[in-house]
Design a protein around this motif. Sequence first.
Motif, PDB file in Angstrom:
ATOM      1  N   TYR A   1      34.232  42.038  31.077  1.00  0.00           N
ATOM      2  CA  TYR A   1      33.526  41.637  29.841  1.00  0.00           C
ATOM      3  C   TYR A   1      34.518  41.276  28.735  1.00  0.00           C
ATOM      4  O   TYR A   1      34.294  40.348  27.967  1.00  0.00           O
TER       5      TYR A   1
ATOM      6  N   LEU B   1      35.455  37.706  29.708  1.00  0.00           N
ATOM      7  CA  LEU B   1      34.358  36.735  29.631  1.00  0.00           C
ATOM      8  C   LEU B   1      33.925  36.495  28.189  1.00  0.00           C
ATOM      9  O   LEU B   1      33.594  35.392  27.795  1.00  0.00           O
TER      10      LEU B   1
ATOM     11  N   THR C   1      27.775  35.304  26.741  1.00  0.00           N
ATOM     12  CA  THR C   1      27.359  35.513  28.124  1.00  0.00           C
ATOM     13  C   THR C   1      25.924  35.998  28.123  1.00  0.00           C
ATOM     14  O   THR C   1      25.484  36.667  27.185  1.00  0.00           O
TER      15      THR C   1
ATOM     16  N   LEU D   1      25.728  29.553  26.742  1.00  0.00           N
ATOM     17  CA  LEU D   1      26.138  30.850  27.281  1.00  0.00           C
ATOM     18  C   LEU D   1      26.564  30.724  28.738  1.00  0.00           C
ATOM     19  O   LEU D   1      26.054  29.880  29.473  1.00  0.00           O
ATOM     20  N   GLN D   2      27.493  31.570  29.124  1.00  0.00           N
ATOM     21  CA  GLN D   2      27.888  31.681  30.520  1.00  0.00           C
ATOM     22  C   GLN D   2      26.797  32.505  31.230  1.00  0.00           C
ATOM     23  O   GLN D   2      26.459  33.602  30.790  1.00  0.00           O
ATOM     24  N   THR D   3      26.247  31.946  32.319  1.00  0.00           N
ATOM     25  CA  THR D   3      25.188  32.652  33.030  1.00  0.00           C
ATOM     26  C   THR D   3      25.820  33.563  34.082  1.00  0.00           C
ATOM     27  O   THR D   3      26.425  33.085  35.040  1.00  0.00           O
ATOM     28  N   VAL D   4      25.677  34.873  33.904  1.00  0.00           N
ATOM     29  CA  VAL D   4      26.360  35.826  34.774  1.00  0.00           C
ATOM     30  C   VAL D   4      25.352  36.690  35.529  1.00  0.00           C
ATOM     31  O   VAL D   4      24.547  37.389  34.918  1.00  0.00           O
TER      32      VAL D   4
ATOM     33  N   LYS E   1      35.991  31.835  34.762  1.00  0.00           N
ATOM     34  CA  LYS E   1      35.308  31.552  33.495  1.00  0.00           C
ATOM     35  C   LYS E   1      35.365  30.069  33.141  1.00  0.00           C
ATOM     36  O   LYS E   1      34.421  29.517  32.578  1.00  0.00           O
TER      37      LYS E   1
END
Lengths: 306, 321
Positions: A38, A41, A45, A103-106, A206
Amino acid sequence: MTETAFRRMKDLPSTRLLGTGTPMCAGCGGLLALHEIYDILGEKTVFINAAGCMTLLSVYPFTPFRGSWLYTSMASAPAGAQGVRDALDILLEQKRISADEDLQTVVLTGDGSAYGMGLSATSGAIDRNLDFLYICYDNEGYGNTGQQFSEATPHAAKTSTSSGPRGFPGFKKDLFDIWAANRPAYVATVIGTEPLDLARKIEKAKNMKGPRLIIALAPCPTGWDYDPKETVEIGKLAVKTGVWPLKEYIDGKVVHTKIPRQRKPVEEYLQKQGRFAHLFKPERNEKLLAEIQQRIDVYWEGISNE
Amino acid sequence: MYRIRFHGRGGQGMKTASRILSNAFFLGGYEVQDAPRYGAERRGAPIFAYVRAAKQPINERGIINRPDLVIVADDSLVAIPAAGVLQGIGPQTVLMINSHEAARTWEERLNVPGQVLILPVTEEVEDRAELPFLGTTCAGAAARLIGIIPLEHLQQAIRDELAHLGTEIVEKNLQQAAEAYELAAEYAGKVIEGTEISAQDYAKPEWIDMPFEVASISAPTIHTGLTSELAATGTWRTMRPVIDYQLCNRCWWVCSEFCPDGAITVDDEGYPQIDLDQCKGCMICVAQCPPHAIEAVAESVAQLAEATEATEATEAVGDKS
Ligand SMILES: Cc1ncc(C[n+]2csc(CCOP(=O)(O)OP(=O)(O)O)c2C)c(N)n1
Ligand code: SF4
Ligand SMILES: [Mg+2]
């Protein structure tokens, strides 16, 4: 190879973005990996989390995240990620959010989902070339429900559903190879006890697009039966004995990122965990120990510093 | 009806204690009810388990609010309000605490109406979470305090409950339980069966009217980040990591990076600071610190030291004025 911002330990971030006060067990190796991940990232997120221990991270009204988190059933986190990604894309297209707000889709799931129940949804997401990062914390069993065996449980481990004198009769499924065979953007194994190797891989993942997988071996004091203070020691031994190869699949090739120079005997790793105690007591099971060692030796044959 | 509550920490065997005790009651012809009570918390977190036993069918449900017997496996829980150890203790209640301290000390400290008894910790271990067989010890003591449970029933209940762990462990548990049963002999029958609680005595909670909100407001959605920091997981700890700053070589990253909870941050000068409100006491930092600058201190010892220090500080101020 891309430049890394993480050349030495002192380059690691010390921001500690993930909040304290989660209900994960003391000494949880999954949480260890997550807080490190985290920090790299960052806040932009959104986590899509399948049922498992980490579901408890965000139990109303508490959350350790700074941004959004969504809960799905065990089998459908990648499908949930598709919905979230689509929604973000629509918002971007309609200019209702700026590129800056994307947003980064995690996806965040345990091994029970990643290796088993969720594999079908994962396969579909890879086929559709979904732009998402999948993080699997692998504690080698259904931890949240009392450590029943999963498709990620190693051979001979005792779980609550494999408690006989030989432990789990099956073998750990090779999720890394299953993903790699689908030619995704990126696949890597990591462990929280090797933070520099982990940081470099998350940094790479990332900045890529498409389906990406990170599998973090997650030493679990509760499920593996050892004193919580041993988590880091056991994690380091998993790498030094060659049980957990640190590697990545990138540009169509598999590269080992940390090859143990003098592999330690696997016994040193097994002996520290109650789930393997039956291999040593009441007497040593030489045959089974030799089998486990041999399987590791075969894996590493021919693998050298690329 | 007998109403018994066992208080301990996740991993100390309180659920097992409640199952053994209720099974032992059952073998003596009692109707029984037992249930553990815990949330999403894990090993080390305060939990409790309770038992009801009566010769008639039991219609009561839920948490026991008027216990006849309260057994506390870990005395560091008494001071934690969230653990609810003292809840509903009346003049009839027997409170048994596993402690090195004397009953008098606890009586003065707590000022509760019931009687306080001590269950002397059988083994000298620093970390209470490591005490093996604490569950059976507590069940054994409880059985004797109640007075109507014969040793054979207690032993049978232990065999039933723990059979899957193998004979060696069962034997050890039987021995522990028998020792506790013997230790409590002096107070055999001290626990008095509580009276029936009639529905007429039931005090209705003071209901508050909640207006029906639209879903965007009333749905369980969390609108702000980092709220987990309000959960005091520091209460899970039985051992406390204490940093000797003389020995710390300010590598800055080892303890802070390896703390799974992120409860160790580093200040501007590179010294680590442990957030004790949040540290769960896994002791990874103690195991990993390269110059061994972090020591594990029993939480009870650390708290006592803090209290003494605070008193001395106040006295010092008093002297000056
Ligand atoms: C379809 C379905 N079956 C069973 C469950 C019950 N369940 C909740 S969490 C869990 C274990 C999940 O294991 P894993 O994905 O490895 O995560 P861990 O608990 O180890 O973190 C199970 C079986 C469920 N939620 N959904
Ligand atoms: S059971 Fe294991 S993986 Fe789950 S929270 Fe506990 S230590 Fe972590
Ligand atoms: Mg799991």
